[in-house]
Design an enzyme around this catalytic site. Structure first.
Site, PDB file in Angstrom:
ATOM      1  N   GLU A  24       8.874  10.415  -8.326  1.00 25.54           N
ATOM      2  CA  GLU A  24       9.516  10.740  -7.046  1.00 25.54           C
ATOM      3  C   GLU A  24      10.525   9.662  -6.649  1.00 25.54           C
ATOM      4  O   GLU A  24      11.619   9.978  -6.176  1.00 25.54           O
ATOM      5  CB  GLU A  24       8.412  10.861  -5.976  1.00 25.54           C
ATOM      6  CG  GLU A  24       8.880  11.144  -4.578  1.00 25.54           C
ATOM      7  CD  GLU A  24       7.755  10.982  -3.561  1.00 25.54           C
ATOM      8  OE1 GLU A  24       8.065  10.648  -2.399  1.00 25.54           O
ATOM      9  OE2 GLU A  24       6.583  11.175  -3.929  1.00 25.54           O
ATOM     10  N   VAL A  25      10.143   8.406  -6.811  1.00 30.71           N
ATOM     11  CA  VAL A  25      11.007   7.295  -6.385  1.00 30.71           C
ATOM     12  C   VAL A  25      11.531   6.581  -7.634  1.00 30.71           C
ATOM     13  O   VAL A  25      10.743   6.036  -8.416  1.00 30.71           O
ATOM     14  CB  VAL A  25      10.231   6.301  -5.501  1.00 30.71           C
ATOM     15  CG1 VAL A  25      11.150   5.160  -5.066  1.00 30.71           C
ATOM     16  CG2 VAL A  25       9.632   7.006  -4.285  1.00 30.71           C
ATOM     17  N   ARG A  33       0.836  -1.202   0.000  1.00 30.17           N
ATOM     18  CA  ARG A  33       0.000   0.000   0.000  1.00 30.17           C
ATOM     19  C   ARG A  33       0.871   1.252   0.000  1.00 30.17           C
ATOM     20  O   ARG A  33       1.900   1.305   0.691  1.00 30.17           O
ATOM     21  CB  ARG A  33      -0.924  -0.006   1.219  1.00 30.17           C
ATOM     22  CG  ARG A  33      -1.961  -1.109   1.154  1.00 30.17           C
ATOM     23  CD  ARG A  33      -2.888  -1.090   2.356  1.00 30.17           C
ATOM     24  NE  ARG A  33      -3.574  -2.359   2.474  1.00 30.17           N
ATOM     25  CZ  ARG A  33      -4.657  -2.708   1.789  1.00 30.17           C
ATOM     26  NH1 ARG A  33      -5.195  -1.840   0.942  1.00 30.17           N
ATOM     27  NH2 ARG A  33      -5.204  -3.889   1.942  1.00 30.17           N
ATOM     28  N   ASP A  34       0.417   2.262  -0.752  1.00 28.62           N
ATOM     29  CA  ASP A  34       1.111   3.547  -0.768  1.00 28.62           C
ATOM     30  C   ASP A  34       1.004   4.197   0.613  1.00 28.62           C
ATOM     31  O   ASP A  34      -0.048   4.161   1.256  1.00 28.62           O
ATOM     32  CB  ASP A  34       0.502   4.472  -1.837  1.00 28.62           C
ATOM     33  CG  ASP A  34       1.413   5.641  -2.161  1.00 28.62           C
ATOM     34  OD1 ASP A  34       1.964   5.663  -3.278  1.00 28.62           O
ATOM     35  OD2 ASP A  34       1.572   6.537  -1.304  1.00 28.62           O
ATOM     36  N   ILE A  35       2.069   4.826   1.058  1.00 31.63           N
ATOM     37  CA  ILE A  35       2.106   5.424   2.385  1.00 31.63           C
ATOM     38  C   ILE A  35       1.204   6.671   2.476  1.00 31.63           C
ATOM     39  O   ILE A  35       0.764   7.041   3.562  1.00 31.63           O
ATOM     40  CB  ILE A  35       3.569   5.777   2.766  1.00 31.63           C
ATOM     41  CG1 ILE A  35       3.736   5.857   4.267  1.00 31.63           C
ATOM     42  CG2 ILE A  35       4.040   7.035   2.059  1.00 31.63           C
ATOM     43  CD1 ILE A  35       5.192   5.910   4.722  1.00 31.63           C
ATOM     44  N   HIS A  56       1.288   2.416  -9.981  1.00 30.76           N
ATOM     45  CA  HIS A  56       0.246   2.777  -9.022  1.00 30.76           C
ATOM     46  C   HIS A  56      -1.061   2.111  -9.469  1.00 30.76           C
ATOM     47  O   HIS A  56      -1.472   2.288 -10.623  1.00 30.76           O
ATOM     48  CB  HIS A  56      -0.009   4.285  -9.018  1.00 30.76           C
ATOM     49  CG  HIS A  56       1.142   5.139  -8.592  1.00 30.76           C
ATOM     50  ND1 HIS A  56       1.199   5.735  -7.344  1.00 30.76           N
ATOM     51  CD2 HIS A  56       2.264   5.530  -9.250  1.00 30.76           C
ATOM     52  CE1 HIS A  56       2.308   6.463  -7.257  1.00 30.76           C
ATOM     53  NE2 HIS A  56       2.966   6.362  -8.395  1.00 30.76           N
ATOM     54  N   HIS A 113       7.499   1.567 -10.386  1.00 31.70           N
ATOM     55  CA  HIS A 113       6.306   1.184  -9.630  1.00 31.70           C
ATOM     56  C   HIS A 113       5.087   1.551 -10.451  1.00 31.70           C
ATOM     57  O   HIS A 113       5.033   2.618 -11.052  1.00 31.70           O
ATOM     58  CB  HIS A 113       6.261   1.857  -8.257  1.00 31.70           C
ATOM     59  CG  HIS A 113       6.531   3.333  -8.271  1.00 31.70           C
ATOM     60  ND1 HIS A 113       7.797   3.856  -8.450  1.00 31.70           N
ATOM     61  CD2 HIS A 113       5.700   4.399  -8.145  1.00 31.70           C
ATOM     62  CE1 HIS A 113       7.739   5.171  -8.414  1.00 31.70           C
ATOM     63  NE2 HIS A 113       6.469   5.538  -8.249  1.00 31.70           N
ATOM     64  N   ASN A 173       4.760   6.616 -13.450  1.00 36.33           N
ATOM     65  CA  ASN A 173       5.489   7.847 -13.723  1.00 36.33           C
ATOM     66  C   ASN A 173       6.950   7.522 -14.026  1.00 36.33           C
ATOM     67  O   ASN A 173       7.519   6.589 -13.458  1.00 36.33           O
ATOM     68  CB  ASN A 173       5.415   8.785 -12.512  1.00 36.33           C
ATOM     69  CG  ASN A 173       3.992   9.242 -12.225  1.00 36.33           C
ATOM     70  OD1 ASN A 173       3.245   9.576 -13.140  1.00 36.33           O
ATOM     71  ND2 ASN A 173       3.605   9.247 -10.956  1.00 36.33           N
TER      72      ASN A 173
HETATM   73  P1  5GP Z   1       5.937   8.569  -7.894  1.00 41.01           P
HETATM   74  O1  5GP Z   1       5.711  10.038  -7.772  1.00 41.01           O
HETATM   75  O2  5GP Z   1       7.403   8.221  -7.885  1.00 41.01           O
HETATM   76  O3  5GP Z   1       5.199   7.949  -9.044  1.00 41.01           O
HETATM   77  O4  5GP Z   1       5.263   7.929  -6.614  1.00 41.01           O
HETATM   78  C1  5GP Z   1       5.957   7.564  -5.465  1.00 41.01           C
HETATM   79  C2  5GP Z   1       4.936   7.067  -4.460  1.00 41.01           C
HETATM   80  O5  5GP Z   1       5.621   6.415  -3.428  1.00 41.01           O
HETATM   81  C3  5GP Z   1       4.106   8.178  -3.828  1.00 41.01           C
HETATM   82  O6  5GP Z   1       2.717   7.930  -4.070  1.00 41.01           O
HETATM   83  C4  5GP Z   1       4.456   8.083  -2.348  1.00 41.01           C
HETATM   84  O7  5GP Z   1       3.355   8.330  -1.495  1.00 41.01           O
HETATM   85  C5  5GP Z   1       4.969   6.670  -2.224  1.00 41.01           C
HETATM   86  N1  5GP Z   1       5.961   6.478  -1.163  1.00 41.01           N
HETATM   87  C6  5GP Z   1       7.049   7.259  -0.918  1.00 41.01           C
HETATM   88  N2  5GP Z   1       7.756   6.762   0.119  1.00 41.01           N
HETATM   89  C7  5GP Z   1       7.083   5.631   0.519  1.00 41.01           C
HETATM   90  C8  5GP Z   1       7.337   4.681   1.557  1.00 41.01           C
HETATM   91  O8  5GP Z   1       8.308   4.751   2.309  1.00 41.01           O
HETATM   92  N3  5GP Z   1       6.449   3.655   1.669  1.00 41.01           N
HETATM   93  C9  5GP Z   1       5.365   3.537   0.834  1.00 41.01           C
HETATM   94  N4  5GP Z   1       4.543   2.488   1.052  1.00 41.01           N
HETATM   95  N5  5GP Z   1       5.099   4.424  -0.144  1.00 41.01           N
HETATM   96  C10 5GP Z   1       5.960   5.462  -0.296  1.00 41.01           C
END
Ligand code: 5GP
Length: 127
Positions: free
Chosen positions: A105-106, A34-36, A112, A110, A97
């Protein structure tokens, strides 16, 4: 240009067990949790265990076994969460993304899986 993977990203740490996660599904090559900071009633992230920065990196360089496993994992998560777009579910949105313009961001691939409510149109106006 080669893809450069940063193994200090937060999802790499989750895969190594250095950071906890709320796991939904584990397979040989994939993990879903699950997303945090959920942006919908259902917000699950599906990641490959391999070191891939984004979807295009994965699609170009992952093995067939990894690609099959990951693709099936996405489908299974949709079914498990009840957001599959069949007669029994209300559907979902899958987002991957990538990079700067994708506002990733990461930097570990991944997908979503978002659902559980109407999600509106696909894109907001550019900032
Ligand atoms: P992006 O913007 O890279 O597509 O999405 C990164 C997602 O990772 C965001 O929705 C954010 O809430 C989620 N996220 C960031 N850090 C963590 C974490 O430590 N644990 C979990 N479960 N989700 C995270």
């Amino acid at each position: 240009m080669a893809y450069i993977y940063d193994d200090q990203n937060i999802f790499a740490k989750i895969l190594r067990g250095e950071i906890p996660n709320d796991t939904v599904l584990e397979t040989e090559h994939s993990l879903a949790f699950r997303d945090i900071a959920p942006q919908a009633p259902v917000h699950v992230l599906v990641i490959p265990r391999g070191a891939y920065t984004c979807y295009d990196h994965f699609a170009l360089e992952a093995s067939d076994a990894e690609i099959v496993d990951f693709t099936r994992a996405v489908g299974r998560v949709c079914e498990m969460m009840g957001v599959q777009a069949d007669a029994a579910g209300d559907g979902c949105r899958l987002i991957a993304n990538g990079g700067r313009h994708g506002v990733q961001e990461v930097p570990h691939l991944h997908v979503h899986v978002l659902g559980g409510r109407g999600l509106g149109r696909m894109l907001a106006p550019a900032e």
